[in-house]
Design a protein around this motif. Sequence first.
Motif, mmCIF file in Angstrom:
data_model
loop_
_atom_site.group_PDB
_atom_site.id
_atom_site.type_symbol
_atom_site.label_atom_id
_atom_site.label_comp_id
_atom_site.label_asym_id
_atom_site.label_seq_id
_atom_site.Cartn_x
_atom_site.Cartn_y
_atom_site.Cartn_z
ATOM 1 N N GLU A 12 36.274 18.636 16.193
ATOM 2 C CA GLU A 12 35.720 19.313 14.978
ATOM 3 C C GLU A 12 34.548 19.960 15.485
ATOM 4 O OE1 GLU A 12 34.198 16.060 12.456
ATOM 5 O OE2 GLU A 12 36.073 14.875 12.498
ATOM 6 N N ILE A 13 34.162 21.108 14.836
ATOM 7 C CA ILE A 13 33.018 21.842 15.288
ATOM 8 C C ILE A 13 32.007 21.269 14.640
ATOM 9 C CG2 ILE A 13 32.049 24.222 15.316
ATOM 10 C CD1 ILE A 13 34.854 25.340 15.577
ATOM 11 N N ILE A 14 30.669 20.740 15.516
ATOM 12 C CA ILE A 14 29.520 20.375 14.946
ATOM 13 C C ILE A 14 28.449 21.738 15.283
ATOM 14 C CG2 ILE A 14 27.718 18.533 15.196
ATOM 15 C CD1 ILE A 14 29.905 17.015 16.088
ATOM 16 N N ILE A 15 27.683 21.961 14.276
ATOM 17 C CA ILE A 15 26.852 23.084 14.240
ATOM 18 C C ILE A 15 25.535 22.435 14.557
ATOM 19 C CG2 ILE A 15 25.667 25.257 13.225
ATOM 20 C CD1 ILE A 15 28.469 25.664 12.251
ATOM 21 N N ALA A 16 24.697 22.510 15.453
ATOM 22 C CA ALA A 16 23.403 22.154 15.592
ATOM 23 C C ALA A 16 22.328 23.111 15.554
ATOM 24 C CB ALA A 16 23.205 21.308 16.815
ATOM 25 N N GLU A 17 21.303 22.971 14.515
ATOM 26 C CA GLU A 17 20.254 23.791 14.179
ATOM 27 C C GLU A 17 19.118 23.644 15.439
ATOM 28 O OE1 GLU A 17 17.343 25.326 10.719
ATOM 29 O OE2 GLU A 17 19.250 24.321 10.191
ATOM 30 N N VAL A 18 18.670 24.526 15.810
ATOM 31 C CA VAL A 18 17.589 24.158 16.830
ATOM 32 C C VAL A 18 16.349 24.947 16.378
ATOM 33 C CG1 VAL A 18 16.525 24.391 19.143
ATOM 34 C CG2 VAL A 18 19.018 23.872 18.724
ATOM 35 N N THR A 58 7.521 27.040 14.959
ATOM 36 C CA THR A 58 8.030 26.618 13.656
ATOM 37 C C THR A 58 7.701 25.037 13.359
ATOM 38 O OG1 THR A 58 9.769 28.334 13.698
ATOM 39 C CG2 THR A 58 10.053 26.722 12.080
ATOM 40 N N VAL A 59 8.202 24.075 14.051
ATOM 41 C CA VAL A 59 7.970 22.702 14.045
ATOM 42 C C VAL A 59 6.358 22.612 13.823
ATOM 43 C CG1 VAL A 59 7.882 20.454 14.898
ATOM 44 C CG2 VAL A 59 10.054 22.063 15.020
ATOM 45 N N TYR A 60 5.551 23.075 14.798
ATOM 46 C CA TYR A 60 4.090 22.901 14.492
ATOM 47 C C TYR A 60 3.308 23.454 13.391
ATOM 48 C CZ TYR A 60 -0.810 23.997 15.626
ATOM 49 O OH TYR A 60 -2.116 24.054 15.510
ATOM 50 N N GLN A 61 3.974 24.577 12.976
ATOM 51 C CA GLN A 61 3.406 25.018 11.721
ATOM 52 C C GLN A 61 3.789 24.325 10.519
ATOM 53 O OE1 GLN A 61 1.307 27.656 11.609
ATOM 54 N NE2 GLN A 61 1.278 28.190 13.533
#
Length: 159
Positions: A7-13, A18-21
Amino acid sequence: MENSNDEIIIAEVQNVETVYQQDKAMIDVQIATAKLYARNIKRSTENAIAIVTIDKETASTCTYSVPRGGKAITGPSVHLAKILAQVWGNMRIEAKVISVDSTTLTSQAVCFDLENNLAIKVEVKRSIMTKKGRMDDSMIVVTGNASNSIALRNAVLSV
């Protein structure tokens, strides 16, 4: 990224900025809300007393006693600290294990009074050694939970 089932698993990084904001925006909203709905100290105190004294069982959970060196060490419990944080309001509290090495674990707790813009961070270290060697994983989890409670209590009572 692929797993064993093809299976192909797509991970969003997300990037750090962005996380700080996002975190900053969330905290800013919480601070603005805290200022809008300021605590009532008299009501908070009355509510704390009402909860702590609601029955003998609840009252007994608000202190702890630990034998050390032939004497009992006593003080306010994490349960009392959680009651105080709840009724005081406009607070964020968090505790987590931040590291485990070969002999100790470290917990960290943060208590943030959003209304007064005061944050206290506390770290607590606990041994994971016994007379027979290093604790097994389940006892390390138990020790981590206890360490989190101690750190959380200390942070809340510091604020």
